[in-house]
Design an enzyme around this catalytic site. Sequence first.
Site, PDB file in Angstrom:
ATOM      1  N   SER A  73       0.962  -1.118  -0.147  1.00  0.00           N
ATOM      2  CA  SER A  73      -0.111  -0.033  -0.050  1.00  0.00           C
ATOM      3  C   SER A  73       0.857   1.246   0.278  1.00  0.00           C
ATOM      4  CB  SER A  73      -0.835   0.072   2.105  1.00  0.00           C
ATOM      5  OG  SER A  73      -0.280   0.180   1.969  1.00  0.00           O
ATOM      6  N   HIS A 130       1.060   4.905   4.426  1.00  0.00           N
ATOM      7  CA  HIS A 130      -0.078   5.156   3.601  1.00  0.00           C
ATOM      8  C   HIS A 130       0.823   7.053   2.997  1.00  0.00           C
ATOM      9  CE1 HIS A 130      -3.185   2.634   4.054  1.00  0.00           C
ATOM     10  NE2 HIS A 130      -2.431   1.530   3.914  1.00  0.00           N
TER      11      HIS A 130
END
Length: 377
Positions: free
Chosen positions: A182, A234
């Site tokens: 991610s 992230h």
Amino acid sequence: MGRDHSPEVEIRVHPQRGDQNARPVATQPRQTYQPFNRWFPWLVPTYVVINIVLFVVAMYINDCPHNSETCLGEDILGRFAFQPLQENPLLGPSASTLQLMGALEVKKVVEKRQVWRLFTCTWLHAGVFHVLANMLSLIFVGMQLERDFGFVRIGLLYIISGIGGSLLSALFVQRNISVGASGALFGLLGALLSELLTNWTIYANKLAALLTLILIIVINLAMGILPHVDNFAHIGGFLTGFFLGFVFLIRPQFGWISQRNASRGQIGTSVKSKYKTYQCVLLVLSLIILVAGFTFGLLLLLRGVDGNDRCSWCHYLSCIPTSKWRCQSQQEVYCESNQLGNQLNLTCLSNHKSMLYILPDSNNTSGLEQLCAKLCS
């Protein structure tokens, strides 16, 4: 693969007065081309295959029926069966298997200098749902970028963004292992934003494109405040990709390309510089920020610095506690242990659960942390 610049020759017929036989006259070649090259995307699909293969390998190594008392889908999947849902709700291997294959574990990075885990963890996934969600996102975003900018730039952007996400995660999430692509995926989103800003003049619907992209980024980052989601990866990947976009995804001025591709005898737009001044400034500043950020962050990590000690509110960036959930992923688990021979009794201090374990070797307690984590989950 570059574009095809084959000219299209237009044939016109000019009948002469009183002449019954018209003669075809070839005019100047008319070229139809796109101003920027287009590549065939092969690297992003290769990354997808690598991630899926590594997940299958992890499940093979995990061999749940041989190492656990209960497994999910054992009758059908055999050694590829999943760990119990209470241990891994994402349908995947155990934490110990992910650690063995290179999951990000800050303690090993700091004490054993296993810095390579910042890279290897980005290719591992915790479960079927995890790997499918990330790979679908990679196909959706990555293939278009590879078509526009080629495999070299997008490949490097993906890898470096993943490492940047792992680095920020390691500074703030030090009590849990971390895996997943991610961070690299958010790096692609960050690069899309900087690409839009640095190549602003070539877009037709500038404001609509900017607002749409910002909305997508905000929604994805907002999902990261849910528990059990590493939003620091992230954020770190997004920031890394954002600054890398100013370096890797810079485009020459349209006028410069038109001038270079102008045919002989045609007057092209007079543009001396390949890039605009603001593009060059952003490139240099981004390089400085990236080198300084990676160097400073790595030094802090190897010194064992916990980012939460320097920033008391930063943990809210990854999880905001509500009446519906608690951010247990940010808390360290503790167990009280009593051992008599090969019998080990563990009590989790957070939920007060107790379990009696029979150890194959009374002198071997190497899996104590995993047993405690499972008991407290």
